[in-house]
Design a protein around this motif. Structure first.
Motif, PDB file in Angstrom:
ATOM      1  N   GLU A 103       0.543  -1.237  -0.594  1.00 10.63           N
ATOM      2  CA  GLU A 103       0.289  -0.262   0.164  1.00 10.63           C
ATOM      3  C   GLU A 103       0.645   1.269   0.506  1.00 10.63           C
ATOM      4  O   GLU A 103       1.873   1.368  -0.871  1.00 10.63           O
ATOM      5  N   GLU A 104       0.212   2.486   1.155  1.00 11.45           N
ATOM      6  CA  GLU A 104       0.928   3.597   0.744  1.00 11.45           C
ATOM      7  C   GLU A 104       3.056   2.993   1.251  1.00 11.45           C
ATOM      8  O   GLU A 104       3.996   4.216   1.115  1.00 11.45           O
ATOM      9  N   TYR A 105       3.407   2.353   1.635  1.00 12.89           N
ATOM     10  CA  TYR A 105       4.779   1.803   2.095  1.00 12.89           C
ATOM     11  C   TYR A 105       4.837   0.845   0.760  1.00 12.89           C
ATOM     12  O   TYR A 105       6.778   1.155   1.259  1.00 12.89           O
ATOM     13  N   VAL A 129       8.764   0.160   7.483  1.00 10.02           N
ATOM     14  CA  VAL A 129       9.663  -1.719   7.390  1.00 10.02           C
ATOM     15  C   VAL A 129       9.560  -1.907   8.106  1.00 10.02           C
ATOM     16  O   VAL A 129       8.420  -3.477   7.825  1.00 10.02           O
ATOM     17  N   THR A 130       8.586  -1.897   9.172  1.00  8.70           N
ATOM     18  CA  THR A 130       7.992  -2.715  10.032  1.00  8.70           C
ATOM     19  C   THR A 130       6.726  -3.578   9.795  1.00  8.70           C
ATOM     20  O   THR A 130       5.405  -4.513   9.610  1.00  8.70           O
ATOM     21  N   PHE A 131       5.895  -2.153   8.896  1.00 14.70           N
ATOM     22  CA  PHE A 131       4.512  -2.700   8.353  1.00 14.70           C
ATOM     23  C   PHE A 131       4.717  -3.595   6.990  1.00 14.70           C
ATOM     24  O   PHE A 131       3.967  -4.589   7.110  1.00 14.70           O
ATOM     25  N   ILE A 132       5.714  -3.148   6.466  1.00 17.50           N
ATOM     26  CA  ILE A 132       6.298  -3.967   5.423  1.00 17.50           C
ATOM     27  C   ILE A 132       6.301  -5.492   5.280  1.00 17.50           C
ATOM     28  O   ILE A 132       5.975  -7.100   5.098  1.00 17.50           O
ATOM     29  N   GLY A 133       7.153  -5.338   6.614  1.00 16.99           N
ATOM     30  CA  GLY A 133       7.438  -7.037   7.483  1.00 16.99           C
ATOM     31  C   GLY A 133       6.443  -8.087   7.496  1.00 16.99           C
ATOM     32  O   GLY A 133       5.484  -9.580   7.362  1.00 16.99           O
ATOM     33  N   ARG A 134       5.210  -7.006   8.387  1.00 10.57           N
ATOM     34  CA  ARG A 134       3.849  -7.842   8.292  1.00 10.57           C
ATOM     35  C   ARG A 134       3.468  -8.562   7.608  1.00 10.57           C
ATOM     36  O   ARG A 134       2.907  -9.337   7.875  1.00 10.57           O
TER      37      ARG A 134
END
Lengths: 18, 192
Positions: free
Chosen positions: B118-120, B151-156
């Motif tokens: 998404e936005e990341y 980084v954490t959003f992408i990781g999850r």
């Protein structure tokens, strides 16, 4: 602006369409 | 509305143009000389045409990599879009090459071309699969290791899309830490 997002289901359907 | 004979035959554009790179380990040559740009694509249909045409990751020789990066970003730490970044790293057990590697790599590719973050997604530079005798690896590279929300959003999302068990922990390592490490251990900056 808007981002072009495709979910996995759509992408996989495109693989199988002629 | 639009009416044309080509209706239904039009390709679906991707948000980004992507470049597929291939690395083949030849110890007689410099690292950079072993890295080859295979092709670029920017539609869903051209992605599948390419994917169907190349070897599955599990069929590559040990020492080879595929890397899919946004057009204009080279798959190396030194690139200005990578040097302050890092990677979410998934290390596979040897026996997972036959059972899981191709499925996990395809899922990674679909996350990238479909803009699953998404936005990341802006923070994503690319992804790499390393085929290695001691155990294969898949990683998503992002451009700013200090951008914790991204980084954490992408990781999850990455962990969820790979279908990894909640018991499995994956780590994010800054390239700067990987490049300067004195042994094979790089500390995780984040885990999910």
């Amino acid at each position: 602006g808007t981002r072009i997002i495709y979910d996995r289901k759509f992408l996989l359907e495109c693989k199988n369409s002629p | 509305g639009k009416l044309s004979l080509g209706e239904g035959l039009e390709k679906h554009p991707l948000e980004n143009r992507w470049a597929l790179w291939f690395f083949k380990n030849d110890r007689n040559r410099a690292w950079r000389d072993n890295l080859h740009l295979l092709t670029k694509f920017d539609t869903v249909e051209d992605f599948w045409a390419l994917y169907s045409h190349i070897q599955l990751a599990s069929k590559l020789s040990s020492g080879c990599d595929y890397a899919l990066f946004k057009d204009g970003i080279e798959p190396m730490w030194e690139d200005c879009r990578n040097k302050h970044g890092g990677r979410w790293l998934v290390s596979l057990a040897k026996q997972q090459r036959q059972s899981n590697l191709d499925r996990l790599w395809l899922e990674t590719l679909l996350c990238l071309v479909g803009e699953a973050f998404e936005e990341y997604s802006e923070e994503v530079c690319g992804a790499v699969v390393n085929v290695r005798t001691k155990g294969d690896k898949i990683a998503i590279w992002t451009s700013e290791a200090e951008n914790q929300p991204a980084v954490t959003f992408i990781g999850r999302v990455f962990k969820d899309r790979l279908g990894l068990s909640p018991k499995v922990v994956i780590g994010y390592q800054a390239h700067a830490d990987t490049a300067t490490k004195s042994n094979s251990f790089t500390k995780n900056k984040f885990v999910v």
